[in-house]
Design a protein around this motif. Structure first.
Motif, PDB file in Angstrom:
ATOM      1  N   LEU A  78      31.706  36.275 -77.822  1.00  0.00           N
ATOM      2  CA  LEU A  78      30.287  36.193 -78.041  1.00  0.00           C
ATOM      3  C   LEU A  78      29.832  34.833 -78.129  1.00  0.00           C
ATOM      4  CD1 LEU A  78      27.579  37.324 -79.183  1.00  0.00           C
ATOM      5  CD2 LEU A  78      28.038  37.312 -81.536  1.00  0.00           C
ATOM      6  N   LEU A  79      28.747  34.633 -76.845  1.00  0.00           N
ATOM      7  CA  LEU A  79      28.415  33.175 -76.758  1.00  0.00           C
ATOM      8  C   LEU A  79      26.817  33.127 -76.641  1.00  0.00           C
ATOM      9  CD1 LEU A  79      30.750  32.626 -73.642  1.00  0.00           C
ATOM     10  CD2 LEU A  79      31.016  31.930 -75.696  1.00  0.00           C
ATOM     11  N   ASP A  80      26.347  31.936 -76.961  1.00  0.00           N
ATOM     12  CA  ASP A  80      25.126  31.496 -76.616  1.00  0.00           C
ATOM     13  C   ASP A  80      24.659  30.661 -75.695  1.00  0.00           C
ATOM     14  OD1 ASP A  80      22.032  32.121 -77.717  1.00  0.00           O
ATOM     15  OD2 ASP A  80      22.124  30.030 -77.966  1.00  0.00           O
ATOM     16  N   GLY A  81      23.605  30.631 -74.935  1.00  0.00           N
ATOM     17  CA  GLY A  81      23.279  29.735 -73.983  1.00  0.00           C
ATOM     18  C   GLY A  81      22.425  28.618 -74.341  1.00  0.00           C
ATOM     19  N   GLY A  82      22.184  28.558 -75.498  1.00  0.00           N
ATOM     20  CA  GLY A  82      21.260  27.321 -75.870  1.00  0.00           C
ATOM     21  C   GLY A  82      19.782  27.474 -76.272  1.00  0.00           C
ATOM     22  N   ASP A  83      19.341  26.416 -76.821  1.00  0.00           N
ATOM     23  CA  ASP A  83      18.056  26.438 -77.400  1.00  0.00           C
ATOM     24  C   ASP A  83      17.913  27.457 -78.651  1.00  0.00           C
ATOM     25  OD1 ASP A  83      16.908  24.301 -75.975  1.00  0.00           O
ATOM     26  OD2 ASP A  83      15.444  25.866 -74.667  1.00  0.00           O
ATOM     27  N   ILE A  84      18.564  27.005 -79.511  1.00  0.00           N
ATOM     28  CA  ILE A  84      18.534  27.805 -80.926  1.00  0.00           C
ATOM     29  C   ILE A  84      17.321  27.563 -81.776  1.00  0.00           C
ATOM     30  CG2 ILE A  84      21.120  28.294 -80.964  1.00  0.00           C
ATOM     31  CD1 ILE A  84      21.268  26.482 -83.125  1.00  0.00           C
ATOM     32  N   LEU A  85      16.679  26.320 -81.437  1.00  0.00           N
ATOM     33  CA  LEU A  85      15.651  25.707 -82.332  1.00  0.00           C
ATOM     34  C   LEU A  85      14.510  25.802 -81.697  1.00  0.00           C
ATOM     35  CD1 LEU A  85      17.385  22.569 -83.792  1.00  0.00           C
ATOM     36  CD2 LEU A  85      17.507  24.732 -84.649  1.00  0.00           C
ATOM     37  N   THR A  86      13.389  25.362 -82.477  1.00  0.00           N
ATOM     38  CA  THR A  86      12.067  25.479 -82.155  1.00  0.00           C
ATOM     39  C   THR A  86      11.578  26.746 -81.562  1.00  0.00           C
ATOM     40  OG1 THR A  86      12.400  22.984 -81.279  1.00  0.00           O
ATOM     41  CG2 THR A  86      10.445  24.067 -80.772  1.00  0.00           C
ATOM     42  N   GLY A  87      10.553  27.211 -82.399  1.00  0.00           N
ATOM     43  CA  GLY A  87       9.939  28.280 -81.969  1.00  0.00           C
ATOM     44  C   GLY A  87       9.060  29.134 -83.195  1.00  0.00           C
ATOM     45  N   THR A  88       9.915  29.023 -84.303  1.00  0.00           N
ATOM     46  CA  THR A  88       9.263  29.515 -85.576  1.00  0.00           C
ATOM     47  C   THR A  88       9.550  28.619 -86.779  1.00  0.00           C
ATOM     48  OG1 THR A  88      11.417  30.606 -86.283  1.00  0.00           O
ATOM     49  CG2 THR A  88      10.204  31.832 -84.686  1.00  0.00           C
ATOM     50  N   PRO A  89       8.944  28.863 -87.948  1.00  0.00           N
ATOM     51  CA  PRO A  89       8.951  27.904 -89.135  1.00  0.00           C
ATOM     52  C   PRO A  89      10.529  27.804 -89.357  1.00  0.00           C
ATOM     53  CG  PRO A  89       7.078  29.181 -89.181  1.00  0.00           C
ATOM     54  CD  PRO A  89       7.636  29.734 -88.144  1.00  0.00           C
ATOM     55  N   LEU A  90      11.220  28.894 -89.186  1.00  0.00           N
ATOM     56  CA  LEU A  90      12.730  28.820 -89.752  1.00  0.00           C
ATOM     57  C   LEU A  90      13.393  27.546 -89.062  1.00  0.00           C
ATOM     58  CD1 LEU A  90      15.241  30.275 -90.606  1.00  0.00           C
ATOM     59  CD2 LEU A  90      15.447  30.900 -88.305  1.00  0.00           C
ATOM     60  N   THR A  91      13.031  27.112 -87.999  1.00  0.00           N
ATOM     61  CA  THR A  91      13.920  25.898 -87.516  1.00  0.00           C
ATOM     62  C   THR A  91      13.335  24.537 -88.100  1.00  0.00           C
ATOM     63  OG1 THR A  91      12.474  25.689 -85.688  1.00  0.00           O
ATOM     64  CG2 THR A  91      14.386  27.042 -85.504  1.00  0.00           C
ATOM     65  N   ASP A  92      12.341  24.510 -89.058  1.00  0.00           N
ATOM     66  CA  ASP A  92      11.732  23.537 -89.701  1.00  0.00           C
ATOM     67  C   ASP A  92      12.575  23.288 -91.077  1.00  0.00           C
ATOM     68  OD1 ASP A  92      10.043  22.572 -87.604  1.00  0.00           O
ATOM     69  OD2 ASP A  92       8.559  23.874 -88.739  1.00  0.00           O
ATOM     70  N   LEU A  93      13.135  24.558 -91.350  1.00  0.00           N
ATOM     71  CA  LEU A  93      13.982  24.276 -92.742  1.00  0.00           C
ATOM     72  C   LEU A  93      15.180  23.339 -92.736  1.00  0.00           C
ATOM     73  CD1 LEU A  93      13.978  28.228 -93.872  1.00  0.00           C
ATOM     74  CD2 LEU A  93      12.286  26.485 -94.632  1.00  0.00           C
ATOM     75  N   GLN A  94      15.293  22.707 -94.125  1.00  0.00           N
ATOM     76  CA  GLN A  94      16.357  21.838 -93.983  1.00  0.00           C
ATOM     77  C   GLN A  94      17.377  22.578 -94.808  1.00  0.00           C
ATOM     78  OE1 GLN A  94      16.800  18.416 -93.450  1.00  0.00           O
ATOM     79  NE2 GLN A  94      15.161  18.545 -92.034  1.00  0.00           N
ATOM     80  N   VAL A  95      18.492  22.934 -94.141  1.00  0.00           N
ATOM     81  CA  VAL A  95      19.447  23.852 -94.661  1.00  0.00           C
ATOM     82  C   VAL A  95      20.816  23.092 -94.072  1.00  0.00           C
ATOM     83  CG1 VAL A  95      20.923  25.980 -94.636  1.00  0.00           C
ATOM     84  CG2 VAL A  95      18.199  25.944 -94.774  1.00  0.00           C
ATOM     85  N   ARG A  96      21.728  22.730 -94.919  1.00  0.00           N
ATOM     86  CA  ARG A  96      22.966  22.120 -94.686  1.00  0.00           C
ATOM     87  C   ARG A  96      22.622  20.672 -94.198  1.00  0.00           C
ATOM     88  NH1 ARG A  96      27.062  25.955 -91.159  1.00  0.00           N
ATOM     89  NH2 ARG A  96      26.793  28.054 -92.317  1.00  0.00           N
ATOM     90  N   GLY A  97      21.655  20.056 -94.967  1.00  0.00           N
ATOM     91  CA  GLY A  97      21.177  18.797 -94.574  1.00  0.00           C
ATOM     92  C   GLY A  97      20.566  18.474 -93.332  1.00  0.00           C
ATOM     93  N   ALA A  98      19.957  19.528 -92.434  1.00  0.00           N
ATOM     94  CA  ALA A  98      19.398  19.348 -91.187  1.00  0.00           C
ATOM     95  C   ALA A  98      18.583  20.707 -91.150  1.00  0.00           C
ATOM     96  CB  ALA A  98      20.477  19.413 -89.935  1.00  0.00           C
ATOM     97  N   ALA A  99      17.273  20.140 -90.138  1.00  0.00           N
ATOM     98  CA  ALA A  99      16.511  21.322 -89.948  1.00  0.00           C
ATOM     99  C   ALA A  99      17.322  22.007 -88.656  1.00  0.00           C
ATOM    100  CB  ALA A  99      15.146  20.415 -88.989  1.00  0.00           C
ATOM    101  N   GLY A 100      17.175  23.495 -88.877  1.00  0.00           N
ATOM    102  CA  GLY A 100      17.919  24.245 -88.051  1.00  0.00           C
ATOM    103  C   GLY A 100      19.145  24.924 -88.577  1.00  0.00           C
ATOM    104  N   GLY A 101      19.359  24.377 -89.776  1.00  0.00           N
ATOM    105  CA  GLY A 101      20.724  24.816 -90.339  1.00  0.00           C
ATOM    106  C   GLY A 101      20.786  26.352 -90.640  1.00  0.00           C
ATOM    107  N   ALA A 102      19.362  26.925 -90.805  1.00  0.00           N
ATOM    108  CA  ALA A 102      19.308  28.327 -90.961  1.00  0.00           C
ATOM    109  C   ALA A 102      19.822  29.197 -89.964  1.00  0.00           C
ATOM    110  CB  ALA A 102      17.712  28.703 -91.584  1.00  0.00           C
ATOM    111  N   MET A 103      19.344  28.720 -88.936  1.00  0.00           N
ATOM    112  CA  MET A 103      20.108  29.427 -87.675  1.00  0.00           C
ATOM    113  C   MET A 103      21.488  29.238 -87.430  1.00  0.00           C
ATOM    114  SD  MET A 103      17.774  30.863 -85.674  1.00  0.00           S
ATOM    115  CE  MET A 103      18.599  31.054 -83.865  1.00  0.00           C
ATOM    116  N   LEU A 104      22.290  28.137 -87.937  1.00  0.00           N
ATOM    117  CA  LEU A 104      23.596  28.167 -87.791  1.00  0.00           C
ATOM    118  C   LEU A 104      24.210  29.257 -89.076  1.00  0.00           C
ATOM    119  CD1 LEU A 104      24.387  24.606 -88.028  1.00  0.00           C
ATOM    120  CD2 LEU A 104      24.518  25.951 -86.012  1.00  0.00           C
ATOM    121  N   GLU A 105      23.382  29.405 -90.058  1.00  0.00           N
ATOM    122  CA  GLU A 105      23.827  30.248 -90.990  1.00  0.00           C
ATOM    123  C   GLU A 105      23.976  31.877 -90.503  1.00  0.00           C
ATOM    124  OE1 GLU A 105      22.617  28.738 -95.493  1.00  0.00           O
ATOM    125  OE2 GLU A 105      21.268  29.900 -94.301  1.00  0.00           O
TER     126      GLU A 105
END
Length: 325
Positions: A78-105
């Motif tokens: 299972l692969l992803d071709g990038g740009d997981i960030l920027t587009g919804t408020p989700l990617t502004d959340l500080q999770v695991r010490g970084a904006a975008g950590g919620a997408m990693l989860e």
């Protein structure tokens, strides 16, 4: 936000994705892929369909991935071709010490094997991306983005490529990031980087991996036109799994004997590449672009996706709370 909610949220750990026992026939492999999710974890309108019905979201994606892992006897990447960030408020959340950590989860809960470094990953700044990459359990791949010395990887844990062994097949996956990066990120951050020529970087990785792999795949965030050029100039490749141009490709394209695929954007589609590998190459190739049907309201999540559904619910609450403060 009530303390009890945050205590509940802390207990919503992503599901542990067990490695399925691989029982597929020898040489058979399925590569599943997304790209340009841009923080879209809930269903989104599909503008190419009459009535623009909502498709996708992380729960629908997880259910489809689980079904395919079972149907394909575990012989799946299972692969992803990038740009997981920027587009919804989700990617502004500080999770695991970084904006975008919620997408990693969410991606880790679904069980991604790798993601390509996209240009929008830099939108919150290089320092934030370095923290994000350091917190990631999924390898981030890019062969052509380096620190200014030209040799060191730009991010903690970044790899130019990685070899995955699935069902006895050694799959070399090479990351590639758009050469337009310098026009798409902060000048002060770009000054700390050196962007290598993508064709030369991929060619070097392909040469290094050739003897140790049965299949060479580029996980690309350079866009369809650049993917076509890459196929023309690096004939050693077998498959390019693309991103960046948001191209919805219902059929795979073959250039110079190399297959190219891409799965649109916003977590609405899942690409399914079905391969049989023989003699250091692709003996048979099949492709399908699946529309991810969301779970109807009030209906339970698919079997096995309850933990991802809970995580999506918690993520939605976090995102809503961050925008109403």
């Amino acid at each position: 936000m009530p303390v009890v909610f945050w205590l509940w949220l802390a207990g919503c750990a992503p599901k542990q994705v067990a490695e399925p026992e691989v029982t597929a026939p020898p040489g058979v492999l399925t590569i599943l892929h997304t790209n340009d999710m841009h923080g879209h974890y809930l269903p989104e309108p599909a503008e190419w369909l009459d009535g623009r019905p909502a498709l996708g979201g992380m729960v629908a994606l997880d259910g489809e991935v689980d079904r395919l892992r079972a149907d394909r006897s575990g012989a799946v990447l299972l692969l992803d071709g990038g740009d997981i960030l920027t587009g919804t408020p989700l990617t502004d959340l500080q999770v695991r010490g970084a904006a975008g950590g919620a997408m990693l989860e969410l991606m880790e809960a679904i069980g991604y094997d790798a993601w390509a470094l996209g240009n929008h990953e830099f939108d919150k700044g290089l320092a934030n991306l370095q923290k994000l990459a350091s917190a990631a359990e999924i390898p981030v791949l890019s062969s052509n983005v380096r620190l200014a010395d030209g040799a060191s990887m730009a991010l903690p844990g970044q790899e130019p490529s990685r070899i995955f062994e699935v069902n006895g097949i050694r799959v070399g996956v090479i990351g590639a990031t758009t050469e337009g990066l310098g026009h798409l990120m902060r000048p002060a951050d770009f000054a700390q980087l050196k962007l290598l020529d993508v064709v030369e970087a991929v060619k070097a990785e392909a040469a290094a991996l050739e003897a140790d792999t049965d299949l060479l795949v580029v996980l690309s965030h350079i866009g369809l036109e650049a993917d076509r050029e890459l196929a023309e100039r690096v004939p050693e490749l077998d498959l390019i799994v693309g991103g960046h141009s948001h191209t919805r490709m219902p059929q795979a394209e073959q250039v110079n004997g190399i297959w190219i695929v891409q799965a649109g954007s916003y977590t609405r589609l899942l690409g399914v590449v079905s391969l049989k590998v023989e003699g250091d190459g692709i003996a048979s190739f099949g492709y399908e672009l699946r529309e991810l049907q969301p779970i109807p309201e009030g209906q339970p999540a698919p079997e096995g996706s309850a933990d991802v559904a809970a995580l999506v619910g918690a993520t939605a609450r976090r995102s809503t709370a961050s925008t109403t403060r």
